[in-house]
Scaffold this motif. Structure first.
Motif, PDB file in Angstrom:
ATOM      1  N   VAL A 136      -5.000 -19.287 -48.270  1.00  0.00           N
ATOM      2  CA  VAL A 136      -4.197 -18.606 -49.296  1.00  0.00           C
ATOM      3  C   VAL A 136      -4.956 -18.604 -50.625  1.00  0.00           C
ATOM      4  CG1 VAL A 136      -2.012 -18.562 -50.552  1.00  0.00           C
ATOM      5  CG2 VAL A 136      -2.074 -19.394 -48.196  1.00  0.00           C
ATOM      6  N   VAL A 137      -5.361 -17.426 -51.068  1.00  0.00           N
ATOM      7  CA  VAL A 137      -6.075 -17.323 -52.349  1.00  0.00           C
ATOM      8  C   VAL A 137      -5.037 -17.225 -53.456  1.00  0.00           C
ATOM      9  CG1 VAL A 137      -7.768 -16.028 -53.693  1.00  0.00           C
ATOM     10  CG2 VAL A 137      -7.980 -16.154 -51.199  1.00  0.00           C
ATOM     11  N   ALA A 138      -4.737 -18.362 -54.114  1.00  0.00           N
ATOM     12  CA  ALA A 138      -3.702 -18.372 -55.153  1.00  0.00           C
ATOM     13  C   ALA A 138      -4.277 -17.968 -56.504  1.00  0.00           C
ATOM     14  CB  ALA A 138      -3.059 -19.747 -55.235  1.00  0.00           C
ATOM     15  N   LEU A 139      -5.531 -18.323 -56.766  1.00  0.00           N
ATOM     16  CA  LEU A 139      -6.217 -17.880 -57.984  1.00  0.00           C
ATOM     17  C   LEU A 139      -7.565 -17.303 -57.577  1.00  0.00           C
ATOM     18  CD1 LEU A 139      -5.656 -20.863 -60.482  1.00  0.00           C
ATOM     19  CD2 LEU A 139      -4.326 -18.746 -60.286  1.00  0.00           C
ATOM     20  N   ASP A 140      -7.887 -16.149 -58.149  1.00  0.00           N
ATOM     21  CA  ASP A 140      -9.079 -15.425 -57.741  1.00  0.00           C
ATOM     22  C   ASP A 140      -9.959 -15.168 -58.964  1.00  0.00           C
ATOM     23  OD1 ASP A 140     -10.931 -13.779 -56.597  1.00  0.00           O
ATOM     24  OD2 ASP A 140      -9.494 -12.256 -55.904  1.00  0.00           O
ATOM     25  N   ASN A 141     -10.904 -16.084 -59.208  1.00  0.00           N
ATOM     26  CA  ASN A 141     -11.885 -15.897 -60.274  1.00  0.00           C
ATOM     27  C   ASN A 141     -11.235 -15.720 -61.652  1.00  0.00           C
ATOM     28  OD1 ASN A 141     -14.581 -15.787 -60.987  1.00  0.00           O
ATOM     29  ND2 ASN A 141     -14.656 -13.556 -60.881  1.00  0.00           N
ATOM     30  N   VAL A 142     -10.386 -16.675 -62.005  1.00  0.00           N
ATOM     31  CA  VAL A 142      -9.614 -16.582 -63.254  1.00  0.00           C
ATOM     32  C   VAL A 142     -10.352 -17.263 -64.412  1.00  0.00           C
ATOM     33  CG1 VAL A 142      -7.536 -17.462 -64.402  1.00  0.00           C
ATOM     34  CG2 VAL A 142      -7.365 -16.421 -62.123  1.00  0.00           C
ATOM     35  N   SER A 143     -10.447 -16.553 -65.531  1.00  0.00           N
ATOM     36  CA  SER A 143     -10.984 -17.160 -66.752  1.00  0.00           C
ATOM     37  C   SER A 143      -9.937 -17.043 -67.850  1.00  0.00           C
ATOM     38  CB  SER A 143     -12.281 -16.472 -67.179  1.00  0.00           C
ATOM     39  OG  SER A 143     -13.278 -16.696 -66.200  1.00  0.00           O
ATOM     40  N   LEU A 144      -9.718 -18.136 -68.565  1.00  0.00           N
ATOM     41  CA  LEU A 144      -8.663 -18.164 -69.587  1.00  0.00           C
ATOM     42  C   LEU A 144      -8.979 -19.266 -70.584  1.00  0.00           C
ATOM     43  CD1 LEU A 144      -5.668 -17.331 -70.412  1.00  0.00           C
ATOM     44  CD2 LEU A 144      -4.916 -19.250 -69.012  1.00  0.00           C
ATOM     45  N   LYS A 179      -1.626 -10.984 -60.967  1.00  0.00           N
ATOM     46  CA  LYS A 179      -1.220 -10.236 -59.774  1.00  0.00           C
ATOM     47  C   LYS A 179      -2.079 -10.702 -58.613  1.00  0.00           C
ATOM     48  CE  LYS A 179      -0.263  -5.573 -58.341  1.00  0.00           C
ATOM     49  NZ  LYS A 179      -0.769  -4.214 -58.355  1.00  0.00           N
ATOM     50  N   ASP A 180      -1.444 -11.208 -57.589  1.00  0.00           N
ATOM     51  CA  ASP A 180      -2.177 -11.728 -56.422  1.00  0.00           C
ATOM     52  C   ASP A 180      -3.350 -12.614 -56.830  1.00  0.00           C
ATOM     53  OD1 ASP A 180      -0.471 -10.312 -54.778  1.00  0.00           O
ATOM     54  OD2 ASP A 180      -1.748  -8.540 -54.748  1.00  0.00           O
ATOM     55  N   GLY A 181      -3.130 -13.477 -57.795  1.00  0.00           N
ATOM     56  CA  GLY A 181      -4.169 -14.435 -58.180  1.00  0.00           C
ATOM     57  C   GLY A 181      -5.201 -13.909 -59.154  1.00  0.00           C
ATOM     58  N   VAL A 182      -5.102 -12.630 -59.505  1.00  0.00           N
ATOM     59  CA  VAL A 182      -6.063 -12.047 -60.451  1.00  0.00           C
ATOM     60  C   VAL A 182      -5.390 -11.948 -61.824  1.00  0.00           C
ATOM     61  CG1 VAL A 182      -7.458 -10.022 -61.018  1.00  0.00           C
ATOM     62  CG2 VAL A 182      -7.225 -10.751 -58.633  1.00  0.00           C
ATOM     63  N   LEU A 183      -6.071 -12.456 -62.849  1.00  0.00           N
ATOM     64  CA  LEU A 183      -5.505 -12.472 -64.203  1.00  0.00           C
ATOM     65  C   LEU A 183      -6.090 -11.331 -65.020  1.00  0.00           C
ATOM     66  CD1 LEU A 183      -3.671 -14.389 -65.941  1.00  0.00           C
ATOM     67  CD2 LEU A 183      -5.794 -15.284 -66.888  1.00  0.00           C
ATOM     68  N   GLU A 184      -5.196 -10.628 -65.713  1.00  0.00           N
ATOM     69  CA  GLU A 184      -5.663  -9.504 -66.523  1.00  0.00           C
ATOM     70  C   GLU A 184      -5.006  -9.577 -67.894  1.00  0.00           C
ATOM     71  OE1 GLU A 184      -4.934  -4.784 -66.450  1.00  0.00           O
ATOM     72  OE2 GLU A 184      -5.126  -5.701 -64.470  1.00  0.00           O
ATOM     73  N   GLU A 185      -5.785  -9.405 -68.974  1.00  0.00           N
ATOM     74  CA  GLU A 185      -5.180  -9.424 -70.302  1.00  0.00           C
ATOM     75  C   GLU A 185      -4.506  -8.091 -70.579  1.00  0.00           C
ATOM     76  OE1 GLU A 185      -7.636 -10.791 -73.536  1.00  0.00           O
ATOM     77  OE2 GLU A 185      -5.981 -10.556 -74.962  1.00  0.00           O
ATOM     78  N   LYS A 186      -3.344  -8.149 -71.221  1.00  0.00           N
ATOM     79  CA  LYS A 186      -2.590  -6.934 -71.555  1.00  0.00           C
ATOM     80  C   LYS A 186      -2.536  -6.792 -73.059  1.00  0.00           C
ATOM     81  CE  LYS A 186      -0.954  -5.323 -67.687  1.00  0.00           C
ATOM     82  NZ  LYS A 186      -1.333  -4.042 -67.203  1.00  0.00           N
TER      83      LYS A 186
END
Ligand code: ATP
Ligand code: MG
Length: 226
Positions: free
Chosen positions: A17-25, A215-222
């Motif tokens: 289960v890929v819960a986080l996918d290459n997240v930078s924060l 979304k599905d482990g991918v983080l996107e800035e809004k």
């Protein structure tokens, strides 16, 4: 401690289960950072890894420039005790303790308090900050959900952390209390704490200095159009 950084962090549970996918924060002191996202998108996983409650599968968690991956359990617990405060959806207050005693619980493991009187004084100060002095001798079951969560916020502040990490802190509250909780958390970021809130509650957007969507482990800035 003035910064929590996640760099290219992935978390894979049970090799599948890929819960986080290459997240930078990055969360800095004084900022109110919000991560929104649907159920199962990876928000709690992100919060747990940022709060050193769980380790990532790859990537790095960097605190004040130091990678924490090589630190042992005791050192991680030390950082959590001294620098991090947690707030959860289900409050997790001890039903058998009065409000001010609940706030004293995290102080008991911290040797910076000399005695019970000192802890009690600090607890009273925190209880006043969240506007519940008139309820200090009450038990959690005698309070509304919003009041209980304000106690949980005061407890998160017990050891004067640099960061507050909140997982769905308004999940059990009505809309009036939701706003009150976000206002309390905002006060903390205005006072110099770094605040990271993960939630699917739109009401939090108004408070965000930076807004992200998971979304599905991918983080996107809004862009935050508040
Ligand atoms: N301990 C675990 N073992 C295996 N899979 C897990 C574990 N914890 C979470 N997951 C899975 O990882 C994904 C992300 O879960 P997570 O709890 O981070 O989501 P969430 O965004 O917090 O959801 P919610 O809004 O429902 O709280 C989900 O698919 C979940 O089933
Ligand atoms: Mg969650």
């Amino acid at each position: 401690m003035n910064k929590i950084q996640l760099k290219n962090v992935s978390k894979i549970y049970n090799n599948k289960v890929v819960a986080l996918d290459n997240v930078s924060l990055t969360v800095k002191q004084g900022e109110f950072i919000v991560v929104m996202g649907q159920s199962g998108s990876g928000k709690s996983t992100l919060l747990q890894i940022s709060g050193l409650l769980d380790a990532c599968t790859s990537g790095s968690v960097i605190i004040n420039g130091n990678d924490v991956s090589h630190l042992d359990k005791n050192k991680l617990a030390d950082i959590r005790m001294n620098s991090l405060g947690f707030v959860f959806q289900a409050f997790h207050l001890n039903a058998h303790l009065k409000l001010y005693e609940n706030i004293m619980v995290p102080m008991l493991i911290n040797d910076k308090f000399k005695n019970r009187a000192e802890m009690q004084e600090k607890a009273m100060e925190l209880i006043e900050k969240v506007g519940l002095t008139h309820r200090k001798e009450h038990y959690p079951s005698e309070l509304s959900g919003g009041e209980q969560q304000r106690v949980a916020i005061a407890r998160a502040m017990a050891n004067d952390p640099d960061f507050i990490l909140a997982d769905e802190p308004t999940g059990n509250l009505d809309s009036k209390n939701e706003i009150m909780i976000f206002e309390e958390l905002k006060k903390l970021s205005d006072s110099g704490k770094g605040v990271l809130v993960v939630s699917h509650n739109d009401a939090v957007i108004d408070f965000a200095d930076k807004l992200y969507v998971m979304k599905d482990g991918v983080l996107e800035e809004k862009q935050n159009e508040k």
